[in-house]
Design a protein around this motif. Structure first.
Motif, PDB file in Angstrom:
ATOM      1  N   ARG A 317       0.760  -1.314  -0.133  1.00 18.36           N
ATOM      2  CA  ARG A 317      -0.155   0.024  -0.153  1.00 18.36           C
ATOM      3  C   ARG A 317       1.013   1.268  -0.239  1.00 18.36           C
ATOM      4  O   ARG A 317       0.507   2.013  -0.703  1.00 18.36           O
ATOM      5  CB  ARG A 317      -0.716  -0.401   0.970  1.00 18.36           C
ATOM      6  N   SER A 318       1.587   1.492   0.861  1.00 25.13           N
ATOM      7  CA  SER A 318       2.848   2.183   0.530  1.00 25.13           C
ATOM      8  C   SER A 318       3.558   2.689  -0.642  1.00 25.13           C
ATOM      9  O   SER A 318       3.828   3.768  -1.314  1.00 25.13           O
ATOM     10  CB  SER A 318       3.673   1.793   2.299  1.00 25.13           C
ATOM     11  N   TRP A 319       3.726   1.393  -1.345  1.00 29.97           N
ATOM     12  CA  TRP A 319       4.878   1.451  -2.482  1.00 29.97           C
ATOM     13  C   TRP A 319       3.746   2.381  -3.302  1.00 29.97           C
ATOM     14  O   TRP A 319       4.205   2.949  -4.120  1.00 29.97           O
ATOM     15  CB  TRP A 319       5.064   0.076  -3.086  1.00 29.97           C
ATOM     16  N   ALA A 320       2.373   1.328  -3.792  1.00 32.22           N
ATOM     17  CA  ALA A 320       1.469   2.135  -4.539  1.00 32.22           C
ATOM     18  C   ALA A 320       1.142   3.720  -3.920  1.00 32.22           C
ATOM     19  O   ALA A 320       0.919   4.733  -5.256  1.00 32.22           O
ATOM     20  CB  ALA A 320       0.531   1.229  -4.921  1.00 32.22           C
ATOM     21  N   THR A 321       0.811   3.812  -3.268  1.00 28.66           N
ATOM     22  CA  THR A 321       0.085   5.422  -2.551  1.00 28.66           C
ATOM     23  C   THR A 321       1.495   6.464  -3.402  1.00 28.66           C
ATOM     24  O   THR A 321       1.580   7.780  -3.594  1.00 28.66           O
ATOM     25  CB  THR A 321      -0.022   5.516  -1.644  1.00 28.66           C
ATOM     26  N   GLU A 322       2.851   5.642  -2.948  1.00 30.82           N
ATOM     27  CA  GLU A 322       3.950   7.010  -3.082  1.00 30.82           C
ATOM     28  C   GLU A 322       3.776   6.891  -4.352  1.00 30.82           C
ATOM     29  O   GLU A 322       4.483   8.045  -5.194  1.00 30.82           O
ATOM     30  CB  GLU A 322       5.294   6.240  -2.560  1.00 30.82           C
ATOM     31  N   GLY A 323       4.028   5.884  -4.958  1.00 30.50           N
ATOM     32  CA  GLY A 323       3.432   5.777  -6.432  1.00 30.50           C
ATOM     33  C   GLY A 323       2.592   6.961  -7.279  1.00 30.50           C
ATOM     34  O   GLY A 323       3.090   7.593  -8.429  1.00 30.50           O
ATOM     35  N   LEU A 324       1.428   6.483  -6.601  1.00 32.40           N
ATOM     36  CA  LEU A 324       0.042   7.586  -7.589  1.00 32.40           C
ATOM     37  C   LEU A 324       0.633   8.819  -7.063  1.00 32.40           C
ATOM     38  O   LEU A 324       0.367  10.163  -8.255  1.00 32.40           O
ATOM     39  CB  LEU A 324      -0.472   7.200  -6.909  1.00 32.40           C
ATOM     40  N   ALA A 325       1.333   9.198  -6.114  1.00 38.17           N
ATOM     41  CA  ALA A 325       1.103  10.523  -5.883  1.00 38.17           C
ATOM     42  C   ALA A 325       2.566  11.202  -6.437  1.00 38.17           C
ATOM     43  O   ALA A 325       2.183  12.174  -7.175  1.00 38.17           O
ATOM     44  CB  ALA A 325       2.096  11.001  -4.316  1.00 38.17           C
ATOM     45  N   ARG A 326       3.635  10.283  -6.942  1.00 38.94           N
ATOM     46  CA  ARG A 326       4.638  11.253  -7.574  1.00 38.94           C
ATOM     47  C   ARG A 326       3.918  11.256  -9.398  1.00 38.94           C
ATOM     48  O   ARG A 326       5.060  12.567  -9.470  1.00 38.94           O
ATOM     49  CB  ARG A 326       5.919   9.707  -7.504  1.00 38.94           C
ATOM     50  N   LYS A 351      12.121   3.169 -13.645  1.00 38.53           N
ATOM     51  CA  LYS A 351      12.858   3.182 -12.368  1.00 38.53           C
ATOM     52  C   LYS A 351      12.226   2.916 -11.235  1.00 38.53           C
ATOM     53  O   LYS A 351      12.657   2.293  -9.931  1.00 38.53           O
ATOM     54  CB  LYS A 351      13.871   5.234 -11.554  1.00 38.53           C
ATOM     55  N   TYR A 352      10.978   3.374 -11.190  1.00 37.13           N
ATOM     56  CA  TYR A 352       9.736   3.208 -10.317  1.00 37.13           C
ATOM     57  C   TYR A 352       9.668   1.537  -9.685  1.00 37.13           C
ATOM     58  O   TYR A 352       9.411   1.162  -9.104  1.00 37.13           O
ATOM     59  CB  TYR A 352       8.561   4.025  -9.878  1.00 37.13           C
ATOM     60  N   MET A 353       9.619   0.722 -10.988  1.00 36.05           N
ATOM     61  CA  MET A 353       9.355  -0.466 -11.012  1.00 36.05           C
ATOM     62  C   MET A 353      10.341  -1.370 -11.597  1.00 36.05           C
ATOM     63  O   MET A 353      10.407  -2.259 -11.129  1.00 36.05           O
ATOM     64  CB  MET A 353       8.462  -0.621 -12.955  1.00 36.05           C
ATOM     65  N   PHE A 458       0.330  -6.824  -7.634  1.00 36.53           N
ATOM     66  CA  PHE A 458      -0.470  -5.218  -7.071  1.00 36.53           C
ATOM     67  C   PHE A 458       0.797  -4.782  -8.589  1.00 36.53           C
ATOM     68  O   PHE A 458       0.705  -3.330  -8.379  1.00 36.53           O
ATOM     69  CB  PHE A 458       0.459  -5.365  -5.997  1.00 36.53           C
ATOM     70  N   GLU A 459       2.477  -4.713  -8.709  1.00 38.55           N
ATOM     71  CA  GLU A 459       2.910  -3.850  -9.459  1.00 38.55           C
ATOM     72  C   GLU A 459       2.172  -3.517 -10.302  1.00 38.55           C
ATOM     73  O   GLU A 459       1.843  -2.343 -10.741  1.00 38.55           O
ATOM     74  CB  GLU A 459       4.035  -4.609  -9.497  1.00 38.55           C
ATOM     75  N   ILE A 460       1.393  -4.577 -11.591  1.00 40.19           N
ATOM     76  CA  ILE A 460       0.469  -5.063 -12.476  1.00 40.19           C
ATOM     77  C   ILE A 460      -0.479  -3.620 -12.386  1.00 40.19           C
ATOM     78  O   ILE A 460      -0.599  -3.190 -13.246  1.00 40.19           O
ATOM     79  CB  ILE A 460      -0.110  -6.156 -13.273  1.00 40.19           C
ATOM     80  N   GLU A 461      -1.289  -3.802 -10.960  1.00 40.93           N
ATOM     81  CA  GLU A 461      -2.336  -2.861 -11.094  1.00 40.93           C
ATOM     82  C   GLU A 461      -1.842  -1.892 -10.928  1.00 40.93           C
ATOM     83  O   GLU A 461      -2.879  -0.576 -11.359  1.00 40.93           O
ATOM     84  CB  GLU A 461      -3.295  -3.537  -9.302  1.00 40.93           C
ATOM     85  N   PHE A 462      -0.729  -1.589 -10.268  1.00 44.21           N
ATOM     86  CA  PHE A 462      -0.457   0.235 -10.161  1.00 44.21           C
ATOM     87  C   PHE A 462       0.061   0.615 -11.398  1.00 44.21           C
ATOM     88  O   PHE A 462      -0.767   1.609 -11.549  1.00 44.21           O
ATOM     89  CB  PHE A 462       1.163  -0.270  -8.982  1.00 44.21           C
ATOM     90  N   VAL A 463       0.646  -0.369 -11.877  1.00 40.82           N
ATOM     91  CA  VAL A 463       0.708   0.448 -13.575  1.00 40.82           C
ATOM     92  C   VAL A 463      -0.447   0.501 -14.281  1.00 40.82           C
ATOM     93  O   VAL A 463      -0.997   1.238 -15.271  1.00 40.82           O
ATOM     94  CB  VAL A 463       1.613  -0.258 -14.572  1.00 40.82           C
ATOM     95  N   GLU A 464      -1.428  -0.210 -14.069  1.00 41.28           N
ATOM     96  CA  GLU A 464      -2.858   0.096 -14.377  1.00 41.28           C
ATOM     97  C   GLU A 464      -3.671   1.153 -13.926  1.00 41.28           C
ATOM     98  O   GLU A 464      -4.027   1.832 -15.128  1.00 41.28           O
ATOM     99  CB  GLU A 464      -3.663  -1.042 -14.530  1.00 41.28           C
ATOM    100  N   LYS A 465      -3.252   1.504 -13.341  1.00 47.59           N
ATOM    101  CA  LYS A 465      -3.951   2.448 -12.614  1.00 47.59           C
ATOM    102  C   LYS A 465      -3.677   3.875 -13.036  1.00 47.59           C
ATOM    103  O   LYS A 465      -3.936   4.476 -13.500  1.00 47.59           O
ATOM    104  CB  LYS A 465      -3.809   2.397 -11.100  1.00 47.59           C
ATOM    105  N   ILE A 466      -2.142   3.531 -12.887  1.00 54.34           N
ATOM    106  CA  ILE A 466      -0.714   4.648 -13.464  1.00 54.34           C
ATOM    107  C   ILE A 466      -1.703   5.090 -14.971  1.00 54.34           C
ATOM    108  O   ILE A 466      -1.662   6.540 -15.334  1.00 54.34           O
ATOM    109  CB  ILE A 466       0.295   4.413 -13.351  1.00 54.34           C
TER     110      ILE A 466
END
Length: 637
Positions: A317-326, A351-353, A458-466
């Motif tokens: 959660r922390s990783w995804a939240t930080e990435g979405l903010a960035r 870099k983030y991934m 969760f990393e794939i889902e993060f990229v999909e949100k981005i």
């Protein structure tokens, strides 16, 4: 699979079973030997001896058939021998042959079967010769015929007697072979009985020795483990945990007690070590409970798993939240420049991934009929691969992600799909992640990442949100660019329309003058066509030279109406073939042709016409058509 428990009772039982087993082996050897002897005896009595008897009878039949066939030739009035020979041919030999064929199926030697088949073949030839004699010498006149009688006598001397001797030799050889088998069977029975006696004496001696050894082993296997267990129990009673000793225990009750005590001591030690690791935050520490019913051990494992799961979820959660903010900050800062925005997105995402390469493709829809993806930004990518290259919908994995509007993630990357390079060389990535940039089910581009590592869900889902946020930003940027472009085009179009308005007014005046000229030309053309149709026969043909339409002069010239001609080939109405062929050749070549041709009227009379023909000049026609204008020149002659 549960391990067999070799208890004290089992040991005693095993000793008795072992002794009984040897007795059973002895009995089995006796039974097997007796059964073998019975099989040999049965084979001898049911196969070999009947075979020898049948072969001897076979010899007698051959001798009798030779004698009876000889009497048939020399003794005309001996009807009794003749009837006996017929009976031998029709009954005795077929019955004997069936018996031998039945016995042959039980023979094991293939060469003996082949020898018997050869005897049967020779016997059939032998009987065939006798049948010839029986057929030729029937009536009194046959016996009085000197030539026929001499021929039959010669047949007896040259065929019957030599064939009899050859058959007798073959049967004698086969009989001797079967008699040798009978003798061998008797010898085998005697050897088997002698061997059985030796085996029985040997087994009795072995059973006696093994019984003594079992008794000694049972005595030692019970007393020695009891003394060892007593020592362990005394130490446990004083609170001491004995050190592990490299000692093997029997698989009986006493051995199981010692193993259980050792297992309990070791389990308590490992449980305390595991609890210390959990307290230090080492959730990867391994631990094996004493059993499925180990309450303390299983509780510790559940606690470890729950703490580990909570820590991992919090980390994700922390990783995804930080990435979405960035990436939200990047999208806000670069909304006015699509190229700069693309570069910032792909470099930061790689870099983030912790990926190795990445590329951002934007959908180009300037030409709706040539919609494609362009590589607008990349990171550590072989950009030469994509210079002047367009990716269309459904083309490759990138085009497939665009077509299906869904994420493509593969861990078995095809060779030469993409190559991650460095100063030390290059290698294929372990995974490729391709995510479409879409909002409201509309794709604006595709983002592709290549890496040496495997991504979690969760990393794939993060990229999909981005990707959704990127698509929304790209949509806004494109709308702004399109709006600005439309404003510029609108201003330019207004100026163009003003200049074109005057030009259109002048064109309208010129068009009106052109229309008036066309109308005059059309009236003149209609007048000329009217004159031609009033003075000439007109025929219209399709590409296969079939008449499709005519004018009114056809009726007065040929005596035939349009219904009589329409749908029929012109070949049916022309008399001179050479003129017809010349006409067709020129028309198919696209040439105009003129010449005299003789047509047939309704009375099958020739009408001489001067024909001018050519292809119809109508570009709207889907197939070729030809027009024939014909002037009646028959009256001029």
């Amino acid at each position: 699979m549960k391990k067999f428990r070799f208890t004290i009772g089992n040991k005693i039982l095993a000793g008795f079973i072992l002794v009984i087993l040897f007795f059973a082996i002895n009995a089995a050897v006796i039974v097997v030997t007796v059964n073998q002897n019975e099989e040999i005896i049965d084979k001898s009595s049911e196969v070999i001896e009947p075979t020898v008897s049948a072969l001897k009878e076979f010899r007698l039949i051959i001798i009798r058939s030779k004698m009876l066939s000889t009497n048939w030739v020399y003794l005309q009035t001996n009807t009794e021998d003749k009837e006996a020979l017929k009976l031998l041919h029709e009954v005795e030999y077929p019955d004997l042959k069936d018996e031998l064929v039945s016995l042959k199926n039980s023979w094991e030697d293939e060469s003996q079967k082949e020898m018997l088949d050869s005897i049967f073949q020779n016997m059939d030839i032998f009987l065939g010769v006798q049948q010839e004699i029986m057929t030729e010498l029937v009536t009194f006149e046959d016996y009085e015929d000197p030539l026929k009688k001499f021929t039959m006598v010669e047949l007896v001397e040259s065929s019957i007697i030599p064939q009899t001797n050859a058959l007798m030799d073959q049967i004698a050889e086969l009989t001797a072979t079967k008699e040798q088998e009978d003798t061998a069977s008797d010898n085998l029975i005697q050897e088997s009985s002698s061997r059985l006696s030796s085996i029985t004496i040997t087994l009795v001696a072995v059973i006696t020795v093994i019984s003594i050894l079992i008794a000694l082993y049972m005595s030692r296997s019970i007393t020695n483990p009891i003394n060892y267990i007593k020592e362990i129990i005394l130490k446990l009673s004083s609170g001491e945990l004995p050190e592990e000793k490299d000692r093997k225990f029997g698989n009986d009750e006493i051995g199981e007690m010692a193993v259980a005590v050792d297992k309990l001591v070791n389990g308590l030690k490992s449980t305390s070590y595991f609890a210390e690791d959990i307290g230090k935050g080492n959730y990867e520490a391994s631990f094996e409970p004493l059993s499925e019913n180990d309450v303390l051990g299983n509780a510790l494992l559940d606690m470890r798993d729950n703490l580990k799961k909570v820590a991992e979820e919090d980390k994700m959660r922390s990783w995804a939240t930080e990435g979405l903010a960035r990436f939200g900050d990047i999208l806000r800062r670069h909304q006015d420049n699509l190229e700069k925005l693309s570069d910032e997105i792909i470099s930061n995402l790689v870099k983030y991934m912790k990926a190795n390469q990445g590329g951002l493709f934007i959908l180009n829809e300037d030409d709706k009929e040539d919609a494609h993806l362009n590589l607008t930004a990349c990171y550590a990518w072989d950009k030469k691969k994509y210079l002047d290259q367009k990716i269309y919908e459904g083309e490759g994995l990138t085009g497939q992600a665009w077509l299906e509007k869904d994420t493509v993630y593969i861990t078995e990357v095809p060779d030469e799909y993409v190559n991650i390079t460095s100063g030390l060389g290059g290698a294929n990535p372990k995974s490729i992640l391709i995510v479409p940039l879409k909002v409201n089910d509309e794709v604006y581009g595709v983002i592709e990442v290549a890496s040496f590592q495997i991504y979690e869900k969760f990393e794939i889902e993060f990229v999909e949100k981005i990707a959704e946020s990127i698509a929304s930003t790209i949509s806004s940027v494109k709308i702004n660019e399109r709006t600005q472009k439309l404003l510029e085009e609108s201003t330019e179009l207004t100026e163009q329309m003003r200049s074109q308005e005057e030009e259109m007014r002048q064109n309208m005046e010129e068009l009106q003058a052109t229309q008036e000229e066309m109308q005059r030309n059309q009236r003149e053309t209609e007048i000329r066509e009217g004159i031609i149709n009033a003075t000439n026969v007109m025929l219209e043909l399709d590409s296969s030279f079939t008449i499709t339409s005519t004018n009114d002069l056809v009726k007065s010239t040929f005596g035939l109406g349009e219904d009589d001609l329409s749908g029929k080939r012109i070949d049916n109405f022309i008399e001179n073939i050479e003129g017809l062929q010349d006409l067709k050749t020129n028309l198919m070549a696209g040439n105009v042709w003129s010449g005299a041709i003789s047509f047939k009227n309704n009375r099958n009379e020739g009408v001489q016409l001067f024909v001018s023909a050519g292809p119809a000049e109508d570009i709207s026609m889907e197939e070729k058509k030809y027009l024939l204008y014909c002037a009646d020149v028959s009256q001029l002659n």
